[in-house]
Motif scaffolding. Structure first.
Motif, mmCIF file in Angstrom:
data_model
loop_
_atom_site.group_PDB
_atom_site.id
_atom_site.type_symbol
_atom_site.label_atom_id
_atom_site.label_comp_id
_atom_site.label_asym_id
_atom_site.label_seq_id
_atom_site.Cartn_x
_atom_site.Cartn_y
_atom_site.Cartn_z
ATOM 1 N N ALA A 1 -3.243 13.781 0.934
ATOM 2 C CA ALA A 1 -2.255 12.760 0.561
ATOM 3 C C ALA A 1 -1.345 12.437 1.735
ATOM 4 O O ALA A 1 -1.019 11.266 1.982
ATOM 5 C CB ALA A 1 -1.439 13.243 -0.631
ATOM 6 N N GLN A 2 -0.950 13.474 2.487
ATOM 7 C CA GLN A 2 -0.113 13.258 3.671
ATOM 8 C C GLN A 2 -0.873 12.482 4.728
ATOM 9 O O GLN A 2 -0.336 11.561 5.354
ATOM 10 C CB GLN A 2 0.356 14.602 4.231
ATOM 11 N N TRP A 3 -2.143 12.837 4.942
ATOM 12 C CA TRP A 3 -2.980 12.157 5.928
ATOM 13 C C TRP A 3 -3.150 10.681 5.563
ATOM 14 O O TRP A 3 -3.075 9.806 6.426
ATOM 15 C CB TRP A 3 -4.342 12.849 6.003
ATOM 16 N N LYS A 4 -3.336 10.402 4.282
ATOM 17 C CA LYS A 4 -3.560 9.031 3.846
ATOM 18 C C LYS A 4 -2.293 8.183 3.829
ATOM 19 O O LYS A 4 -2.359 6.952 3.850
ATOM 20 C CB LYS A 4 -4.181 9.021 2.441
ATOM 21 N N SER A 5 -1.144 8.837 3.782
ATOM 22 C CA SER A 5 0.103 8.076 3.770
ATOM 23 C C SER A 5 0.668 7.891 5.173
ATOM 24 O O SER A 5 1.116 6.810 5.536
ATOM 25 C CB SER A 5 1.144 8.755 2.880
ATOM 26 N N SER A 6 0.644 8.944 5.959
ATOM 27 C CA SER A 6 1.097 8.868 7.347
ATOM 28 C C SER A 6 0.413 9.974 8.123
ATOM 29 O O SER A 6 0.644 11.157 7.866
ATOM 30 C CB SER A 6 2.612 9.028 7.449
ATOM 31 N N SER B 1 2.595 6.022 13.027
ATOM 32 C CA SER B 1 2.761 5.883 11.577
ATOM 33 C C SER B 1 2.166 4.565 11.069
ATOM 34 O O SER B 1 1.962 4.381 9.873
ATOM 35 C CB SER B 1 4.239 5.967 11.195
ATOM 36 N N TRP C 1 -2.650 3.305 9.661
ATOM 37 C CA TRP C 1 -3.428 2.760 8.545
ATOM 38 C C TRP C 1 -3.282 1.248 8.395
ATOM 39 O O TRP C 1 -3.966 0.634 7.570
ATOM 40 C CB TRP C 1 -3.041 3.447 7.233
#
Length: 216
Positions: free
Chosen positions: A107-112, A171, A174
């Motif tokens: 979840a952290q990887w996919k958000s930032s 940041s 994505w």
């Protein structure tokens, strides 16, 4: 100082791209469709002057690069600084399996991506990937002033490099998309980078793909 132009291409589709597995630095082959994509990229670049070619040493990048420079009669020079991010224990796993085993980290990887170090031996963080990749690009810019340099690399590498040349924080990783065999163009002159083209897929027959790959 003369303008140095970079053509940055992502490799063609692989078996693990198609399956949604995290590849990282595992050497996965192109699919038949990935080879078709490589040939279409080669066709798009055949009349573009290219002076030299560099690629990640992974076969999916080398094979794509070889197709792209075949009409130019150039060799493919490999540089390990262009390797994809090392995903550590995630490599070879389906995205859904990573979500079950590492839900918070994913979840952290996919958000930032910033501040996430891939778990397990050899696992990297995106800052390390950016630093080693940009060291390569700075070397290429110094070595090939006034020339056009083709570079074939990977999704995370390309995104990290594009963030850096645009002088934006990682940041924003994505917010940049890199489809298989997309073509990017940017220039370097007098210590400044300028983006010319981003994630072009016209050679594949569409303006945008709508494809969201799970394994990154």
């Amino acid at each position: 100082m003369a303008v140095t132009r970079f053509i940055l291409v992502r490799h063609g589709e692989t078996t693990w791209n198609k399956e949604g597995r995290y590849q990282g630095q595992i050497d996965t082959p192109l699919t038949a469709f990935g080879r078709e994509q490589g040939q279409l990229a080669a066709q798009a670049l055949k009349d573009i002057p290219i002076d030299i070619c560099y690629a990640s040493p992974l076969s999916r990048a080398v094979d794509t690069a070889m197709m792209c420079v075949a009409a130019h009669g150039l060799a493919v020079n490999t540089d390990s600084r262009l390797l994809e991010i090392n995903h550590g224990e995630w490599e070879g796993l389906l995205s859904d399996d990573v979500g079950k085993t590492y839900p918070e980290l994913l979840a952290q990887w996919k958000s930032s991506v910033v501040g996430v170090t891939m778990p397990g031996q050899g696992g990297e963080d995106i800052t390390t990937v950016r630093d080693r990749s940009m060291a390569a690009f700075r070397d290429f810019a110094a070595r090939h002033q006034g020339q056009t340099v083709l570079v074939v690399a990977h999704d995370a590498v390309n995104k990290a490099v594009l963030c850096d040349i645009l002088d934006i924080d990682l940041s924003h990783f994505w917010q940049i998309k890199q489809d298989n065999t997309c073509i990017n163009v940017f220039e370097y002159q007098d210590g400044k980078w300028r983006l010319v083209l981003l994630n072009s897929t016209n050679h594949l027959g569409f303006l945008y793909s709508g494809i969201e790959q799970k394994g990154l």
